[in-house]
Design an enzyme around this catalytic site. Structure first.
Site, short mmCIF file in Angstrom:
data_model
loop_
_atom_site.label_atom_id
_atom_site.label_comp_id
_atom_site.label_asym_id
_atom_site.label_seq_id
_atom_site.Cartn_x
_atom_site.Cartn_y
_atom_site.Cartn_z
CD GLU A 54 11.58 56.11 41.59
OE1 GLU A 54 12.61 56.01 40.89
OE2 GLU A 54 11.61 56.47 42.79
CE LYS A 127 15.81 58.70 39.72
NZ LYS A 127 15.77 57.57 40.69
CB CYS A 168 12.88 59.33 42.85
SG CYS A 168 13.31 58.67 44.49
#
Length: 296
Positions: A54, A127, A168
């Protein structure tokens, strides 16, 4: 860059993966140079796919400063460099993520891509889950103030099967990975920049759980160390097999780890624990009547 390697027939039962661990900076140029060096090492070891963490393209929590660098996907220098790298080495590249603009929303998108060896973009993922929390005695933490959430899960079609993309904090939402597995995904990518405290407490446990419950490989390239914007990240980039065994732990060493993944291990794990087949529909729980609660 060196001349691209010759093209050989692909054994779809074996994937040679290169996973990078980085300490990304707050400039595109530094991160591009780091990725180019990592890709060269990966290609020299015969890697077929490179996985980045990330914020591989840019890590800068100062929005005013970042706004001077962050641009649209079409103009993003990091994405362009990753596409050039894929073409140069004839290697797949999972870019981890980098912040981009997506007008008309003024917030960034935390966006990752899967790039094929010809430089084409096979899949794009923003995300979805953003970390917003209010803790007593602490200022609110709202990732959604800086980033717009993604709205679409993404599968990348590769010679080795379907690969599921995430980033994440998505790791804490297991339904996303179950849906990927039910759709046929064999590898789940979780590029991350975990904080020290949550990394120590939860990183390995959650990643192994996602691998075990879905019978998938999990590839989690991570940020590591002290960053130019003041943050410190946990490191410990991991590759976990479908049985939950840790195959690679990069601990707190930056660089690249190259390993071979037996794709038949996915079939074997799912045969031994057929959780995907044994899933059954059920009605959601009904809340007890309020009188029943007060009479306990």
């Amino acid at each position: 860059m060196t001349s691209p390697p010759p093209v050989h027939p692909i054994d779809t039962t074996q994937l040679r993966l290169a996973m990078a661990q980085m300490t990304s900076s707050n400039t595109h140029s530094e991160n591009i140079a780091a990725v180019q060096g990592i890709a060269r090492q990966a290609a020299d070891q015969g890697a077929q796919l490179l996985a980045l963490p990330e914020a591989a393209g840019l890590m800068n929590r100062d929005r005013a400063s970042a706004r001077q660098s962050v641009t649209t996907t079409g103009n993003d220098p990091f994405l362009a460099a990753c596409r050039d790298t894929a073409r140069a080495y004839r290697i797949w590249v999972q870019t981890g993520s980098t912040p981009v603009l997506d007008p008309p929303d003024e917030r960034f998108r935390n966006r990752g891509h899967m790039i094929a060896p010809d430089g084409s973009i096979v899949a794009q993922y923003d995300k979805i889950h953003l970390f917003d929390v209010n803790l007593p005695g602490e200022p609110p933490r709202r990732e959604s103030d800086r980033y717009a959430p993604g709205e679409q899960a993404a599968l990348a079609a590769t010679p080795w099967g379907l690969f599921g993309l995430s980033i994440c904090y998505d790791l804490r939402f297991p339904h996303l990975y179950r849906e990927y597995a039910q759709a046929g995904a064999t590898v789940l990518f979780v590029p991350s920049a975990f904080a020290m405290s949550t990394g120590k407490a939860h990183w390995e446990i959650l990643l192994r759980a996602r691998a075990i419950e879905n019978g998938c490989y999990v590839v989690a390239a991570a940020q590591n160390g002290h960053h130019a914007d003041g943050r410190q990240t946990w490191g410990h980039s991991l590759v976990i097999d479908p049985w939950g065994e840790i195959l690679v732990d990069m601990k707190q060493e930056n660089g690249v780890a190259v390993m071979d993944m037996d794709m038949n291990a996915v079939t074997r794990a799912r045969q031994m624990i057929p959780a995907l087949q044994n899933t059954r529909p059920y009605a959601k729980p009904e809340l007890p009547h309020s009188d029943a609660l007060t009479n306990q």
